[in-house]
Design an enzyme around this catalytic site. Structure first.
Site, PDB file in Angstrom:
ATOM      1  CG  HIS A   1      19.323  87.454  40.407  1.00 27.04           C
ATOM      2  ND1 HIS A   1      18.409  86.755  41.144  1.00 27.04           N
ATOM      3  CD2 HIS A   1      18.446  88.559  39.785  1.00 27.04           C
ATOM      4  CE1 HIS A   1      16.954  87.524  41.124  1.00 27.04           C
ATOM      5  NE2 HIS A   1      17.200  88.698  40.434  1.00 27.04           N
ATOM      6  CD  GLU A   2      20.451  91.518  38.334  1.00 27.85           C
ATOM      7  OE1 GLU A   2      19.825  92.064  37.521  1.00 27.85           O
ATOM      8  OE2 GLU A   2      20.109  91.571  39.648  1.00 27.85           O
TER       9      GLU A   2
ATOM     10  CG  HIS B   1      16.551  89.382  35.774  1.00 28.40           C
ATOM     11  ND1 HIS B   1      15.373  89.276  35.707  1.00 28.40           N
ATOM     12  CD2 HIS B   1      17.096  89.954  36.943  1.00 28.40           C
ATOM     13  CE1 HIS B   1      14.938  89.134  37.041  1.00 28.40           C
ATOM     14  NE2 HIS B   1      16.187  89.596  37.870  1.00 28.40           N
TER      15      HIS B   1
END
Length: 153
Positions: free
Chosen positions: A67-68, A71
């Site tokens: 998820h990170e 980003h």
């Protein structure tokens, strides 16, 4: 797991799932309470909550890392890196990251109400968790004076 092991894991996941290197810092941040991780826009570093590893295991941590990294790679590529952006949602689904992380028990704990402000004219009661000076406030219903009362524990 140490910060060095986390760094190696993040670099490996970045190359394996995204085909791009991760060339910044990955670390644990024990001050994170309500989130699994965060991507820092200015430094491009990523931080992770160590409680997720302790409570939910490495599999959950890997989903948070993906998820990170979504980003991270989208921001560096100049594409939509925010949660609501189409680019972010597509890349997250493609790599199999989690949209939301599981809750951890180390989150914020709410305090019970210890005080009550009572209006002397209409009887309206305002519950408070912290002690306040009643002379600084008035009743929102009738503008009457308030009196502080401590509730029984």
């Amino acid at each position: 797991m140490t910060d060095q092991e986390l760094q190696a894991l993040v670099e490996m996941i970045s190359v394996e799932y995204f085909g791009l290197p991760f060339s910044h810092q990955a670390r644990f941040n024990k001050r994170l309470r309500t989130t699994g991780g965060r991507y820092l826009l200015r430094s491009h570093d990523v931080e992770f909550n160590p409680l997720h590893l302790a409570e939910h295991g490495e599999e959950e941590l890997i989903k948070i890392i993906k998820h990170e990294l979504c980003h991270y790679h989208l921001h560096l590529a100049g594409k939509g890196y925010k949660h609501a952006d189409r680019d972010f949602k597509q890349l997250l689904a493609q790599v199999g990251g989690s949209r939301y992380c599981q809750q951890v028990s180390g989150g914020r704990k709410t305090l019970p109400y210890k005080y009550e402000l009572l209006c002397q004219q209409c009887g309206m009661a305002y519950k408070r968790k912290r002690k306040v000076n009643p002379a600084r406030y008035r009743c929102g219903r009738c503008a009457g004076k308030l009196k502080l009362r401590q509730l029984a524990d």
